[in-house]
Design a protein around this motif. Structure first.
Motif, PDB file in Angstrom:
ATOM      1  N   MET A   1      40.858  16.493  60.649  1.00 34.59           N
ATOM      2  CA  MET A   1      40.075  17.737  60.455  1.00 34.59           C
ATOM      3  C   MET A   1      39.355  17.698  59.103  1.00 34.59           C
ATOM      4  N   ILE A   2      38.236  18.393  59.039  1.00 30.75           N
ATOM      5  CA  ILE A   2      37.413  18.421  57.831  1.00 30.75           C
ATOM      6  C   ILE A   2      37.355  19.841  57.279  1.00 30.75           C
ATOM      7  N   ALA A   3      37.568  19.964  55.988  1.00 27.59           N
ATOM      8  CA  ALA A   3      37.482  21.269  55.319  1.00 27.59           C
ATOM      9  C   ALA A   3      36.235  21.331  54.460  1.00 27.59           C
ATOM     10  N   ALA A 116      44.882  25.743  53.627  1.00 27.03           N
ATOM     11  CA  ALA A 116      43.634  26.316  53.116  1.00 27.03           C
ATOM     12  C   ALA A 116      43.902  27.476  52.162  1.00 27.03           C
ATOM     13  N   VAL A 117      44.828  28.355  52.533  1.00 28.96           N
ATOM     14  CA  VAL A 117      45.145  29.515  51.689  1.00 28.96           C
ATOM     15  C   VAL A 117      45.747  29.064  50.360  1.00 28.96           C
ATOM     16  N   ASN A 118      46.652  28.088  50.414  1.00 28.64           N
ATOM     17  CA  ASN A 118      47.280  27.582  49.183  1.00 28.64           C
ATOM     18  C   ASN A 118      46.252  26.913  48.268  1.00 28.64           C
ATOM     19  N   LEU A 119      45.337  26.133  48.869  1.00 26.34           N
ATOM     20  CA  LEU A 119      44.303  25.460  48.071  1.00 26.34           C
ATOM     21  C   LEU A 119      43.377  26.488  47.432  1.00 26.34           C
ATOM     22  N   ARG A 120      43.016  27.498  48.181  1.00 25.32           N
ATOM     23  CA  ARG A 120      42.159  28.557  47.652  1.00 25.32           C
ATOM     24  C   ARG A 120      42.830  29.272  46.486  1.00 25.32           C
ATOM     25  N   ASP A 121      44.111  29.584  46.638  1.00 23.55           N
ATOM     26  CA  ASP A 121      44.854  30.265  45.571  1.00 23.55           C
ATOM     27  C   ASP A 121      44.971  29.397  44.326  1.00 23.55           C
ATOM     28  N   PRO A 130      36.545  32.004  42.744  1.00 26.42           N
ATOM     29  CA  PRO A 130      36.939  32.285  44.128  1.00 26.42           C
ATOM     30  C   PRO A 130      36.213  31.335  45.086  1.00 26.42           C
ATOM     31  N   VAL A 131      36.924  30.805  46.072  1.00 27.45           N
ATOM     32  CA  VAL A 131      36.310  29.904  47.042  1.00 27.45           C
ATOM     33  C   VAL A 131      36.635  30.354  48.458  1.00 27.45           C
ATOM     34  N   SER A 132      35.810  29.923  49.398  1.00 28.10           N
ATOM     35  CA  SER A 132      36.070  30.117  50.817  1.00 28.10           C
ATOM     36  C   SER A 132      36.252  28.744  51.450  1.00 28.10           C
ATOM     37  N   ILE A 133      37.169  28.662  52.411  1.00 30.04           N
ATOM     38  CA  ILE A 133      37.471  27.367  53.028  1.00 30.04           C
ATOM     39  C   ILE A 133      37.388  27.483  54.546  1.00 30.04           C
ATOM     40  N   GLY A 134      36.556  26.636  55.146  1.00 27.68           N
ATOM     41  CA  GLY A 134      36.455  26.553  56.598  1.00 27.68           C
ATOM     42  C   GLY A 134      36.900  25.184  57.061  1.00 27.68           C
ATOM     43  N   ILE A 135      37.735  25.148  58.075  1.00 28.20           N
ATOM     44  CA  ILE A 135      38.270  23.871  58.570  1.00 28.20           C
ATOM     45  C   ILE A 135      37.935  23.709  60.046  1.00 28.20           C
ATOM     46  N   ALA A 136      37.446  22.527  60.412  1.00 32.81           N
ATOM     47  CA  ALA A 136      37.121  22.228  61.807  1.00 32.81           C
ATOM     48  C   ALA A 136      37.092  20.708  61.986  1.00 32.81           C
TER      49      ALA A 136
END
Length: 417
Positions: A1-3, A116-121, A130-136
């Motif tokens: 998967m790619i973030a 994703a939540v842990n990386l953002r925090d 602040p960042v947003s992370i989308g994974i697919a």
């Protein structure tokens, strides 16, 4: 998967880190010479401030709504970007830095949402950004996931991993919001009745290839979950390097123009050495303000082919000044100048010539490396070539420039206990 990790309102967020009094207040960042709006906080967006709007037209709006205005501080933004990217590198061995505020990285964790939540925090705690992370599964789908995370998820993270969720997201995404589909492509697609990303995936690929291009076909395949755009983890060397600036005030004096062009030439040399390349050609340009109809207009440019490829300050400045003398005309007020170096080759592939006996390449290479080292440690242009000058009357207008905070010891924050 790619973030896809994307910093939220990056320039505005950088300004807010060291100014807690600006939390939840509207912020805009202006382009070179304080011209147009190039970044906005969410609060400024809600007030109707648009990207690209000329700042002088919005002065009353800024004052009425107490909008804090900043000049671009690229030194600060660049340093904060490096800090964010260093954290991402520690969390994935495969990373592609896509821009100053975006990066793709491969995910190997099973619990993607938690990852994703842990990386953002972590990014928020360590840098304040602040960042947003989308994974697919693909880059294009990760872009869509990131857009959803930024706009609709309080956690700032969203994972497109199940077919029913992917299908719903595609139906929710208009064609003009698909990464890689420009305004013209979107207009044409709408004429054919294709309005959403889901509509695009339902079209025959042969028709897409016939009507558009291979690029659009790859985007369609990415929307279907087929990887066509691989992560480019290796740094791609630039084929041309340009350094140009609009002046804070128009310049007519040749000596001031020479100082500016010399400085731009040095910047090009620094970038060449950073990516370990040498230039075989140099082009100089100067021009007046095309938006001032009352002023005499002139555009001058000249290219010079170098005897041998180089990234040496001394030679490129010499050639830049030689070209400037050929194109400079008295009686004009110049608004912008620039230096472009091209036909780049790796610095270990330079073809030597008989004239290398006259030009001590090894000596000047050592001098350039020493200058770079001192300036990296002590600050840009602490050591400079004499033709760069010192007063810098030609520099950009930055009336709302914030301190550098992280890169200048004299501008570091003072904490009172």
């Amino acid at each position: 998967m790619i973030a896809l990790v994307d910093c939220n309102n990056f320039y505005a967020s950088c300004e807010r880190i060291f100014r807690p009094d600006l939390e939840r207040k509207p912020i805009v960042v202006l382009s070179n010479n304080d011209g147009c709006v190039i970044a906005r906080s969410n609060e400024a967006k809600r007030l109707g401030i648009q990207m690209g709007e000329p700042a002088f037209k919005k002065k009353e709006v800024f004052q009425k709504n107490d909008i804090k205005v900043f000049s671009t501080n690229f030194v600060l933004y660049g340093d904060m970007s490096k800090r964010v990217m260093s954290i991402l590198r520690k969390n994935s061995k495969d990373i592609e830095i896509y821009s100053i505020d975006e990066a793709f990285l491969k995910c190997y964790n099973e619990d993607l949402e938690n990852y994703a939540v842990n990386l953002r925090d972590k990014v928020k705690q360590w840098t304040g950004i602040p960042v947003s992370i989308g994974i697919a599964k693909t880059k294009v789908l990760a872009k869509i996931a990131n857009r959803i995370a930024k706009k609709y998820k309080k956690s700032g993270a969203f994972v497109l991993d199940r077919q029913e969720i992917i299908e719903k997201a595609l139906k929710f995404t208009y064609v003009e919001d698909i990464w890689g589909i420009g305004r013209n492509y979107a207009k044409t697609l709408r004429e054919y009745g294709i309005h959403t990303a889901y509509d695009l995936t339902c079209i025959e690929e042969s028709w897409i290839k016939r009507k558009f291009s291979v690029v659009v076909l790859k985007i369609v395949q990415e929307l279907k979950g087929i990887n066509c755009l691989e992560l480019e983890s290796e740094y791609k060397k630039k084929k041309n390097i340009c350094t140009s600036r609009s002046f804070g005030q128009p310049i007519s004096d040749y000596n001031k123009l020479k100082e500016a062009v010399s400085t731009f030439a040095v910047r090009c040399c620094e970038k060449l050495r950073k990516q370990k390349t040498c230039a075989s050609e140099i082009r100089i340009f100067i021009y007046t303000n095309p938006f001032n109809p009352r002023q005499r207009q002139y555009y001058g440019t000249r290219s010079i082919k170098l005897d041998h490829a180089t990234n040496d300050n001394h030679i490129i400045i010499q050639e830049a000044i030689k070209a400037l003398k050929l194109i400079y005309k008295k009686g004009y007020s110049y608004k912008k100048a620039g230096v472009i170096v091209g036909k780049l080759i790796n610095d270990n592939e330079v073809q030597l010539s008989l004239f290398d006996q006259i030009y001590n390449r090894e000596k000047y290479t050592k001098i350039s490396k020493t200058i770079d080292k001192i300036n990296n440690n002590m600050g840009r242009d602490k050591l400079r070539i004499a033709t760069q000058g010192f007063d810098r009357n030609w520099k950009m207008k930055q009336e709302q420039l914030s301190p550098c905070y992280t890169t200048r010891i004299d501008e570091i924050l003072t904490v009172k206990i």
